[in-house]
Motif scaffolding. Structure first.
Motif, PDB file in Angstrom:
ATOM      1  N   LYS A   1       1.203  -1.102  -0.326  1.00  0.00           N
ATOM      2  CA  LYS A   1       0.288   0.038   0.030  1.00  0.00           C
ATOM      3  C   LYS A   1       0.674   1.516  -0.118  1.00  0.00           C
ATOM      4  O   LYS A   1       0.800   2.373  -0.911  1.00  0.00           O
TER       5      LYS A   1
ATOM      6  N   LEU B   1      -7.023  12.093  -6.668  1.00  0.00           N
ATOM      7  CA  LEU B   1      -5.593  10.277  -7.130  1.00  0.00           C
ATOM      8  C   LEU B   1      -5.141  11.133  -5.505  1.00  0.00           C
ATOM      9  O   LEU B   1      -3.956  10.500  -5.389  1.00  0.00           O
TER      10      LEU B   1
ATOM     11  N   GLY C   1      -5.145  12.229  -3.027  1.00  0.00           N
ATOM     12  CA  GLY C   1      -5.554  12.430  -1.463  1.00  0.00           C
ATOM     13  C   GLY C   1      -5.698  10.560  -1.413  1.00  0.00           C
ATOM     14  O   GLY C   1      -5.546  10.293   0.074  1.00  0.00           O
ATOM     15  N   ALA C   2      -5.908  10.333  -2.569  1.00  0.00           N
ATOM     16  CA  ALA C   2      -6.017   8.638  -1.851  1.00  0.00           C
ATOM     17  C   ALA C   2      -4.765   8.218  -1.782  1.00  0.00           C
ATOM     18  O   ALA C   2      -4.399   7.395  -1.410  1.00  0.00           O
TER      19      ALA C   2
ATOM     20  N   SER D   1      -3.788   8.836   1.501  1.00  0.00           N
ATOM     21  CA  SER D   1      -4.503   7.677   2.114  1.00  0.00           C
ATOM     22  C   SER D   1      -3.468   6.441   1.935  1.00  0.00           C
ATOM     23  O   SER D   1      -3.521   6.059   3.330  1.00  0.00           O
ATOM     24  N   LEU D   2      -3.257   6.348   1.220  1.00  0.00           N
ATOM     25  CA  LEU D   2      -2.740   4.811   0.868  1.00  0.00           C
ATOM     26  C   LEU D   2      -1.370   4.333   1.546  1.00  0.00           C
ATOM     27  O   LEU D   2      -0.983   3.771   2.327  1.00  0.00           O
TER      28      LEU D   2
ATOM     29  N   PHE E   1      -2.741   4.498   5.347  1.00  0.00           N
ATOM     30  CA  PHE E   1      -2.663   2.938   5.637  1.00  0.00           C
ATOM     31  C   PHE E   1      -1.295   1.518   5.410  1.00  0.00           C
ATOM     32  O   PHE E   1      -1.281   1.061   6.772  1.00  0.00           O
TER      33      PHE E   1
ATOM     34  N   ASP F   1      -0.054   2.587   8.757  1.00  0.00           N
ATOM     35  CA  ASP F   1      -1.109   1.985   9.754  1.00  0.00           C
ATOM     36  C   ASP F   1      -0.957   0.329  10.057  1.00  0.00           C
ATOM     37  O   ASP F   1      -1.079  -0.240  11.363  1.00  0.00           O
TER      38      ASP F   1
ATOM     39  N   ASN G   1       0.357  -1.725  13.794  1.00  0.00           N
ATOM     40  CA  ASN G   1      -0.660  -2.776  13.882  1.00  0.00           C
ATOM     41  C   ASN G   1      -0.364  -3.991  13.222  1.00  0.00           C
ATOM     42  O   ASN G   1      -1.369  -3.810  12.783  1.00  0.00           O
TER      43      ASN G   1
ATOM     44  N   LEU H   1      -3.883  -5.832  11.800  1.00  0.00           N
ATOM     45  CA  LEU H   1      -4.242  -6.021  10.797  1.00  0.00           C
ATOM     46  C   LEU H   1      -3.063  -6.599   9.033  1.00  0.00           C
ATOM     47  O   LEU H   1      -3.727  -6.965   8.255  1.00  0.00           O
TER      48      LEU H   1
ATOM     49  N   GLY I   1      -4.776 -10.516   6.481  1.00  0.00           N
ATOM     50  CA  GLY I   1      -5.541 -11.002   5.801  1.00  0.00           C
ATOM     51  C   GLY I   1      -4.632 -12.540   5.519  1.00  0.00           C
ATOM     52  O   GLY I   1      -5.218 -12.819   4.588  1.00  0.00           O
TER      53      GLY I   1
END
Lengths: 327, 270, 292
Positions: C6, C249, C251-252, C255-256, C259, C262, C266, C269, C273
């Motif tokens: 990500k 785009l 913003g995405a 965000s990626l 993540f 994150d 953590n 997470l 998966g």
């Protein structure tokens, strides 16, 4: 209970801070358009209105700052927020009161809808982690990054102007007067669908992702494994055990996001010409209607505070740990 | 010969809503270099509170902490000198080392802080300390998550020894280690004590090791000292009910269970 | 934290935008305000890849140059806000008693105040705000979230044994905070920084779209402002669609990256998966083998 009291005390403190900031705001702004206005329109402004305006904007050079501050509080308690320049000197409180229900209605319904939908979807995606549902992560990420107002513009272009399914602007048809009739309510719903839909779509992604992450974290906990081992139905484990605990942090971020949501919807009102407080604020800014601007900032802030308090109450009701007193 | 003395030590914690919690009640204790004193008691008896007060991480509500007869200075050079003399080994080897820093960092810091050796000799001293705790000097470049619990605890001991203290407070140093390696670490502590003439306060809930490693046992129960004396005397002929219950709580294949009281039902805080 | 899928995707996209901003002079075929009166409101073509505005300006060039405004303001606001968040948040978590409590109350107040109305009112005061001023306004409304997160992390770190050990060894306070605690907070600080930049980008473009930030600062929101003011709706889609897509785009991508951080912080997470996938693979193998 004690926790709620602490939160209530915090909100009172923040309300006081917001009111005090509001008191100082016009005194920090450049220029003095209020005096200029008063001078120009001397005949039209009643003495009480002129006094109220002077108190609000600190034009009482005779009084000390502390004295002005006290007068300001007295004014607020009598519900007088001054007169609006751009609305023919109508009381600011009245102008805001006619716009507030539209915003609260739109934001309230759309946000709650988005939260419920997003949380449910996130629960399912989180439960089926690692599967096909994970494709939702990049999709939701992209959608959560789309600015509200842009999505609104696209929605109008496609659904209103292009397909003609919904009206493109305003809360009800031109020439219709607000009343409690089925036709009026029908118009409100028709006009409100696109704006509400835009808010829902734009914010859905965030809730889905947040809930998914919380679910994944919670599902790793031992008590979920025990629930499954006990042979409880999958639906019970997902909703009554896992989701019930995962939703709690979501609730508190919901409360915090309220301020941001309100901000986003303000701009949306501009796009849809929706007669809420957002559009009012933007029009007031352009018209340099300072009494209205000041009143709006106060009302918006206090509304967000109340919404936060309600969210905190909901959180306290749902989290049994808070009921014991100390967390 | 250095002596640390606790006189009439009392610690009261304020608990939100319900007033106060008495963690320590008029505790007298004394540790001298060359001797090991074991502080024994169950969870919540106040053992860790004593450790925190000795290392000045918390302040006592009443009573005194005296080093060689003089009260511990609260700040400045005096406090720094005190800290150099009195060191602690923590219970949890997984938490007492900073996951971000290397082994070398952990051991070098006290060397630099207290100026034990000149800057150029720090690396050599780190290697020497690692060897003293029976670890290879190559471990200096590793980080805590790359090491086992036993290795981490040895590094914690090396860190404690870096400033060449005269007194060591070991707060349940082996409770979180695998049973099979506990003896190794305890023997190491005993050897180091003999070599350096350290005074050791060995805090534990395990009577067996307390008897094995210490000269004197002090039994703590709900913040009060209920018994003290030479190790063998306390174990073989305990005079207080609680000590007896503690001793009896250790499983003995030749003894039948049933009858008598379990340690945690004895007494209650006033 | 930067090596999972990500994060890498996000960083690549961000890198592309950065390149676009830096090399705008080379990449863009026209100047952003260069007018061509022979090609007004033209749909995308070979010469004008994203079409033209009502004054014949090349939209692709506008987007390319607009990237500068967006990235500069976003990053500056992010740096400012994160700096304040670290100072206030870590102090609030570390200082005991009323000092920590009042800092925490301060950040909570800023958190609850609605940002956009405040920004609208403040920004409308200035006729030609500098880049720095705009960034400062965005930072003032954006620092509180990071401060809150950092406070929570600092409080949990403060009680960890290695901090106690440092205190017991007599480490000075400033060293405990900077050398012992801060490195353990980098992931949280990074995540908070990325989040703040995202919010700043959205805030900037929103304010520009409203027209509160003057057009002297060219960014994607300004393009949308002009589009709206000059009747681009709904027919001239090439005018308003690309700018919004660019915002989404960027913003995405941010965000990626967030993540990715994150997941690093953590580990549940991360492994959740993987475990589910391997479980499914194992099940498929088993069902294939069993003869029915």
């Amino acid at each position: 209970m004690r926790l709620l009291l602490r939160r209530a005390a915090f909100y009172l403190f923040t309300a006081w801070a917001a009111i005090t900031i509001n008191f100082f705001l016009p005194r920090m702004l450049k220029g003095d358009p209020v005096s200029a206005y008063l001078q120009k329109n001397q005949g039209k402004v009643s003495p009480e209105a002129a006094d109220a305006l002077r108190t609000l904007f600190g034009l009482d050079t005779g009084k000390s700052l502390a004295g002005q501050y006290l007068d300001y509080w007295k004014l607020l308690f009598s519900g007088d927020l001054g007169r609006s320049f751009s609305h023919g000197l109508a009381p600011v409180a009245d102008v805001i009161a006619s716009a507030l229900p539209w915003t609260v209605g739109l934001v309230g319904i759309a946000t709650v809808l988005s939260f419920v939908l997003g949380t449910t979807l996130g629960t399912l995606v989180g439960w089926f982690r690692g599967g096909r549902g994970d494709v939702i992560v990049p999709v939701a990420t992209f959608f959560s990054a789309v600015p509200y107002f842009w999505m609104g513009l696209i929605a109008i272009a496609v659904f209103a102007t292009g397909l003609g399914w919904f009206p493109a602007s305003h809360a009800y048809g031109k020439g219709t007067t607000p009343e409690f009739s089925a036709q009026f309510i029908g118009e409100v719903i028709a006009h409100g669908t696109l704006p509400a839909l835009t808010v829902v779509l734009a914010s859905l992604g965030g809730w889905v992702l947040g809930m998914r992450n919380m679910m994944i974290t919670v599902l790793d906990e031992d008590y979920v494994t025990v629930a499954q081992a006990k042979g409880l139905s999958r639906r019970r484990v997902v909703f009554a055990y896992a989701a019930r605990n995962a939703v709690l942090p979501q609730l508190s971020s919901f409360a915090l996001a309220l301020g941001f949501i309100v901000g986003g919807t303000l701009v949306m009102e501009l796009v849809f010409s929706y007669p809420g407080v957002g559009k009012l604020l933007l029009d007031a800014t352009n018209a340099k209607d300072y009494p209205l601007m000041q009143g709006l900032f106060l009302v918006i802030t206090l509304t967000v505070l109340v919404a936060n308090l309600l969210a905190d109450v909901a959180y306290a009701a749902l989290d049994p740990r808070t009921r014991q007193g100390e967390v | 010969m250095t002596t640390l003395e606790l006189r009439g030590l009392t610690k009261r914690y304020r608990v939100r809503g319900s007033g106060h919690m008495l963690a320590l009640d008029d505790v007298d204790l004394s540790i001298a270099s060359g001797r090991t004193v074991a502080l024994v008691g169950q969870s919540g008896s106040g053992k860790s509170t004593i450790a925190k007060i000795i290392t000045q991480l918390e302040r006592e509500t009443a009573g005194q902490v005296l080093l060689d007869g003089r009260p511990v200075p609260r700040r400045g050079k005096g406090l720094r000198a005190y800290r150099q003399q009195v060191r602690m080994v923590f219970q949890d080897p997984f938490a007492s080392l900073n996951p971000y820093h290397t082994v070398r960092h952990h051991i070098a810091r006290p060397l630099l802080l207290d100026r034990v050796v000149p800057r150029e000799e720090v690396d050599a001293e780190v290697a020497r300390l690692l060897e003293r705790v029976r670890l290879e000097p190559e471990l200096a470049t590793r980080r805590p998550h790359e090491l086992s619990g036993g290795q981490r605890q040895r590094i914690a001991i090396a860190r404690a020894l870096a400033s060449r203290p005269s007194l060591l407070v070991a707060d349940e140093p082996v409770s979180m280690l695998d049973v099979s390696i506990r003896l190794g670490v305890l023997n190491l502590l005993a050897d180091l004590q003999e070599a350096d003439g350290l005074g050791v306060l060995y805090i534990t809930h395990d009577l067996a090791t307390a008897r094995h490693f210490s000269d004197e046992i002090v039994v703590l129960h709900h913040g009060r000292v209920v018994e003290r004396g030479p190790s063998d005397d306390v174990i073989l002929t305990p005079s207080h009910e609680y000590t007896r219950a503690l001793r009896d709580a250790s499983p003995d294949p030749d003894r039948h269970f049933g009858g008598g009281r379990t340690p945690d039902t004895i007494g209650s805080p006033s | 934290m930067f090596t999972n899928r990500k994060s890498i995707t996000g960083l690549v996209i961000l890198g592309l935008f950065a390149l676009l901003a830096a090399l705008a002079d080379v990449i863009a075929p026209f100047g952003p305000l260069e007018k061509d009166y022979t090609a007004l409101k033209q749909p995308p073509s070979a010469t004008h890849w994203l079409g033209t505005t009502h004054l014949g300006e090349d939209i692709f060039s506008q987007i390319a140059y607009g990237t500068r405004g967006v990235l500069l303001v976003g990053l500056t606001a992010g740096v400012l806000a994160t700096l304040v968040a670290v100072i206030v948040g870590v102090s609030a978590g570390f200082l005991p008693g009323w000092r920590g409590e009042s800092l925490s109350a301060l950040s909570n107040v800023f958190l609850v105040l609605p940002a956009i109305p405040l920004m609208i009112i403040v920004a409308s005061q200035y006729d030609d705000p500098s880049l720095f001023l705009i960034s400062a306004v965005l930072a003032i409304t954006g620092w509180a979230w990071g401060a809150r997160v950092l406070r929570a992390q600092t409080m949990s770190l403060r009680s960890r044994d290695f901090v106690q050990a440092a205190r017991a060894n007599g480490e000075p306070l400033w060293r405990i905070i900077t050398v012992e605690m801060l490195p353990n907070l980098t992931a949280v600080i990074a995540s908070s920084f990325v989040g703040t930049v995202t919010a700043a980008v959205l805030g900037l473009t929103t304010l520009a779209f409203i027209g509160v930030i003057p057009i002297t600062n060219l960014n994607w929101g300004t393009i949308l402002y002009w589009a709206q003011q000059n009747g681009a709706f709904p027919e001239f889609w090439w005018w308003y669609v690309p700018a919004g897509l660019a915002i989404a785009l960027l913003g995405a991508a941010l965000s990626l990256i967030s993540f990715g951080i994150d997941e690093y912080v953590n580990p549940r997470l991360r492994s959740a998966g993987e475990r589910a996938r391997s479980r499914r693979r194992l099940q498929k193998k088993r069902t294939k083998r069993s003869p029915v």
